[in-house]
Scaffold this motif. Structure first.
Motif, short mmCIF file in Angstrom:
data_model
loop_
_atom_site.label_atom_id
_atom_site.label_comp_id
_atom_site.label_asym_id
_atom_site.label_seq_id
_atom_site.Cartn_x
_atom_site.Cartn_y
_atom_site.Cartn_z
N SER A 178 0.78 -1.23 0.03
CA SER A 178 0.14 0.00 -0.10
C SER A 178 0.68 1.34 -0.16
O SER A 178 2.13 0.99 0.41
CB SER A 178 -1.21 0.17 1.36
N ARG A 179 -0.08 2.30 -0.22
CA ARG A 179 0.73 3.85 -0.15
C ARG A 179 -0.34 4.54 0.34
O ARG A 179 -1.21 4.67 -0.25
CB ARG A 179 1.20 4.04 -1.49
N ILE A 180 0.11 4.96 1.66
CA ILE A 180 -1.25 5.99 2.19
C ILE A 180 -0.32 7.18 2.52
O ILE A 180 0.68 7.29 3.51
CB ILE A 180 -1.64 5.18 3.36
N ASP A 181 -1.08 8.14 2.40
CA ASP A 181 -0.53 9.61 2.63
C ASP A 181 -1.48 10.18 3.53
O ASP A 181 -2.57 10.13 3.36
CB ASP A 181 -0.06 10.61 1.50
N ARG A 182 -1.00 10.93 4.72
CA ARG A 182 -1.80 11.82 5.75
C ARG A 182 -1.30 12.93 5.67
O ARG A 182 -0.02 13.43 6.04
CB ARG A 182 -1.78 11.04 6.96
N LYS A 183 -2.00 13.98 5.35
CA LYS A 183 -1.71 15.51 5.43
C LYS A 183 -2.68 16.18 6.19
O LYS A 183 -3.94 16.15 5.81
CB LYS A 183 -1.54 15.83 4.07
N ARG A 184 -1.98 16.91 7.33
CA ARG A 184 -3.10 17.67 7.91
C ARG A 184 -2.96 19.08 7.37
O ARG A 184 -2.04 19.57 6.94
CB ARG A 184 -2.40 17.90 9.43
N ASP A 185 -4.13 19.73 7.30
CA ASP A 185 -4.30 21.07 6.82
C ASP A 185 -5.26 21.74 7.65
O ASP A 185 -5.70 21.35 8.76
CB ASP A 185 -4.68 21.11 5.30
N GLY A 186 -5.45 23.10 7.35
CA GLY A 186 -6.26 23.95 8.18
C GLY A 186 -5.31 24.90 8.99
O GLY A 186 -4.18 25.21 8.50
N ASN A 187 -6.05 25.38 9.94
CA ASN A 187 -5.25 26.51 10.92
C ASN A 187 -4.20 26.08 11.53
O ASN A 187 -4.54 25.07 12.59
CB ASN A 187 -6.51 27.18 11.66
N PHE A 188 -3.00 26.54 11.57
CA PHE A 188 -2.13 26.01 12.24
C PHE A 188 -2.19 26.09 13.96
O PHE A 188 -2.09 25.18 14.70
CB PHE A 188 -0.80 26.55 11.85
N PHE A 189 -2.40 27.33 14.22
CA PHE A 189 -2.86 27.37 15.82
C PHE A 189 -3.81 26.38 16.51
O PHE A 189 -3.71 25.94 17.36
CB PHE A 189 -3.11 29.07 16.07
N LEU A 190 -4.98 26.61 15.53
CA LEU A 190 -6.17 25.50 16.19
C LEU A 190 -5.54 24.10 16.17
O LEU A 190 -5.68 23.21 17.10
CB LEU A 190 -7.39 25.62 15.13
N ASP A 191 -4.92 23.68 15.10
CA ASP A 191 -4.22 22.44 15.05
C ASP A 191 -3.09 22.16 16.08
O ASP A 191 -3.40 21.11 17.03
CB ASP A 191 -3.66 21.97 13.79
N PHE A 192 -2.25 23.08 16.46
CA PHE A 192 -1.25 23.03 17.33
C PHE A 192 -1.72 22.95 18.81
O PHE A 192 -1.30 22.15 19.44
CB PHE A 192 -0.38 24.27 17.31
N LEU A 193 -2.71 23.86 19.00
CA LEU A 193 -3.44 23.73 20.49
C LEU A 193 -4.56 22.65 20.62
O LEU A 193 -5.24 22.61 21.51
CB LEU A 193 -3.83 25.10 20.65
N ASN A 194 -4.50 21.78 19.70
CA ASN A 194 -5.52 20.55 19.61
C ASN A 194 -6.86 21.01 19.76
O ASN A 194 -7.54 20.27 20.23
CB ASN A 194 -5.27 19.76 21.00
#
Length: 186
Positions: free
Chosen positions: A112-128
């Motif tokens: 398999s080949r699976i890619d996971r990429k997070r996108d969106g607002n950095f601060f909302l992601d960083f602060l969970n």
């Protein structure tokens, strides 16, 4: 000065998206996509293809990571529905496997080949607070049944095109898991 400050902050925020984590799951294989793996698999012909050819095609149980090796009873369970069918409807290679017992081995592989990429607002992601993950790729499943170095049965399955979005929201942000960690203290 205010314009410069606003441009600086805007540039900083725009560049933050590149700071989000990415991940790639690649089960080591020689294929670039699902179709490529399927073409190699289609070259395997039961009762004509031996294990040397299977290895050359990229389905090498000794070199491919995460191969599941099945004994004869596991092969039968993986292929036949329960309750057991009429004898005439059981594939020839599976009947041969049942007769060969210990001489029969199955190899279950899932390149398999699976890619996971997070996108969106950095601060909302960083602060969970909010995490948005795009998952793309493919997964191919191959079952190859062998008796005395000769392929007697093959079966494939898979997901040619994986496109998923995982969205996780935590209203409490970085404090969301704090209650669980306090409960699990020794």
């Amino acid at each position: 000065m205010k314009v410069f400050s606003l441009l600086f902050v805007a540039g900083l925020l725009a560049g933050c998206a590149s700071l989000l984590p990415t991940a790639k799951q690649d089960v080591s294989n020689k294929w670039h996509d699902f179709e490529d793996a399927k073409k190699s698999f289609d070259l395997i012909v039961p009762y004509r293809t031996n294990m040397d050819t299977v290895r050359e095609l990229g389905f090498d149980p000794n070199m491919t990571p995460n191969v599941q090796i099945l004994n004869h009873s596991q092969v039968v369970r993986a292929v036949l529905p329960s309750p057991l069918q009429e004898l005439a409807s059981i594939p020839k290679g599976i009947l041969a496997c049942m007769r060969a017992q210990e001489a029969c081995t199955g190899y279950l592989m899932e390149p398999s080949r699976i890619d996971r990429k997070r996108d969106g607002n950095f601060f909302l992601d960083f602060l969970n607070f909010k995490r948005n993950t795009q998952v793309t790729g493919w997964k191919f499943g191959a079952l190859i049944v062998v008796i005395d170095n000769m392929v007697v049965y093959k079966q494939w399955s898979g997901r040619p095109r994986i496109e998923e979005t995982e969205l996780r929201r935590n209203p409490l942000g970085p404090l969301q898991g704090a209650g669980e960690s306090v409960i699990n203290l020794p």
